[in-house]
Write an enzyme that holds these catalytic residues in place. Sequence first.
Site, mmCIF file in Angstrom:
data_model
loop_
_atom_site.group_PDB
_atom_site.id
_atom_site.type_symbol
_atom_site.label_atom_id
_atom_site.label_comp_id
_atom_site.label_asym_id
_atom_site.label_seq_id
_atom_site.Cartn_x
_atom_site.Cartn_y
_atom_site.Cartn_z
ATOM 1 N N HIS A 1 0.797 -1.213 0.000
ATOM 2 C CA HIS A 1 0.000 0.000 0.000
ATOM 3 C C HIS A 1 0.835 1.271 0.000
ATOM 4 C CE1 HIS A 1 -3.395 -2.522 1.924
ATOM 5 N NE2 HIS A 1 -3.132 -2.857 0.702
ATOM 6 N N ALA A 2 1.249 1.676 1.177
ATOM 7 C CA ALA A 2 1.884 2.982 1.285
ATOM 8 C C ALA A 2 3.343 2.930 0.816
ATOM 9 C CB ALA A 2 1.752 3.488 2.710
#
Lengths: 90, 573
Positions: free
Chosen positions: A15-16
């Site tokens: 994700h990040a």
Amino acid sequence: MYTRKTTIINKTGLHARPASDFVNAAGKFKSRITIKNITEDEGPMNAKSIIHVLSLGMGPGTEVELSAQGEDEKEAVDFLIELIDSGFGE
Amino acid sequence: MFYKGNPVSKGIALGKVYVYKPYTPEITEKTFEPFRIDEYLQRYKDTKASAEMELQRIHALLSDKDPEKAKIFAAHIDIVNDVAITEEIMDAIQYDHFEPDYAIETVFSKYIKMISKSKDPVIRERAADFQDVKNRLIRNWHGIEESNLSTLSEPVVVAAYDLLPSDTAALDRKNVIAIITETGSFTSHSAIIARSYEIPAILGIPSLMSFIRHGEEVIVDAISGDLITEPGKEQIEQYTLMRSQYIKKVRESKEYLDKEPLTKDGVRIDIGLNIGSGNDEEIGHSQFSDFVGLFRTEFLYMSGDSMPTEEQQFEVYKNVLSGFKDKPVYLRTLDIGADKTLPYLDLPKEENPFLGCRGLRLCFDQINIFKTQLRAALRASVFGKLCIMLPMVSCIEDIRSANAIIEEVKSELSEIGIPFDSNVKIGVMIEVPSAALIADMIAKEVDFASIGTNDLCQYITAADRLNPKVTQYYQSYHPALFRLIDYIVSSFNKAGKPISVCGELGGDPQAIPVLVGLGLRRLSMSSSAVASAKAVLSNFTMDQMKEMAQQVKMLPASEDVIEYLVKTQNIKE
């Protein structure tokens, strides 16, 4: 064409920061690289694109398939699989 | 009028509203004559370049002042240059003859819609970054200057539908006294920024933008989440007072960090630290603590891609032990298995891993890993005050077997003439109910013990603490937990052996008076919990805390315990 599978193990998933690390690493290779979310049967998408990678929604435990085509295909897939398996230092 | 929202950054503010409306692009479907393709492609590339230049400038500005925030803009630069997005936009210009702003809008919106629907909140929050980059590109296409919150003429409460990273990049921190928005939650960008700048913030106030007026006076109570418009004179006075009390409380609690941890009637409580990586920052915290109640050694094992060598471990342990000098360091031996795995160690899958081969059990199974760690720890013991703490002990045999292995390692070291502290204390984590219930027997076999409340709680409530479906059963204030702690503590106190707590409960300001009331004199917690723990201790006398512990033990339910603790602590304040 060279293909391998693995499972996302780091706790935040792709994700990040891990997603950015992954895309930046993919961008360093010449081959066309794709990533597929096997668990939810989505993709394949461009592994060099952050938006494509994010749109696959790959959380921890997701099984993924990496494929590459080009002069450094094996190197690229092996490197990226190792990166995923390392858990991105989380 | 009263309005409710989520208080995401605590504080109270009174002041004038500044309604902030960032650039909102208005896009209509526009196409161009095909013969102008090259011109439009070139103009799109120029737009992209100027957007990237803006971002590079902000990034450079922030990378010294605020490296965390600079990362957001590094991510935006990546989005601007994203290969798939760029390709799709260029295709839309080239083949569909979309004007670039319409092409940008179409391509970005497709993806924004897609990630906004993600099940994962982390991904959903990232939609804001894409929205932000999209607006920047379109604004650059139209040649409009960037407007932001960097220069405000007076202190204001900023009201907005939402704040995007670029809105807050150069936020005029002196003049923003509060932030209120219509959307957003605890993890949104605005919340993170507000907390890092310690600006009170309430997010997610329904239809805020339709009722809030530029220039009107409001009260922002970001403790309860109340926004008050058109406040009366009394309310203003009341909140002005609350504001100064709150500021005073925050300042005081920060001051407590350096204070000696004493109860109101002067009884000394030892405050320990839970540490993980053993880096300089953690060692720096030694000045406001009495011991290390939990040194999680897993970090060493989890950070690399292979098993740490004896030398690598020795260096880290030596650094921690010499950093804390004469303060005892409870080094917990490798505690993996269950939720914690090592990428390079292939462990068989278990049906029920939390009841499986984890902690000390795994060390017995992988005896070489265990002995390597013990050797490294014992060698480092000459640099400080090492205490070895064994995790996941469930019976006396565990302690005896571990002691035998430690003795073996000691004699191996002696044989080759390597020095170590022969007085190293050996203790256990009490986190399994069977061990807790024979605490009196365990006290005879060990030098000290520490209660691991997280695991103990999950084992006595039979609720997996990582399973969201059973969170309501994982009750940290379950009366059974307090009864068990009571038994463990009194057994150790009777035997005259040190007993401490190192789970979440040990740093929980609400639970601390109860723990001390039950007879604990040693509490270990993360460094961020120390100031408030010291402040809480100074609020109560021993008699008051004993009374609270007695009451809690007699309450039937977790919710009763919580209600009682909230009530008693509010009276104290």
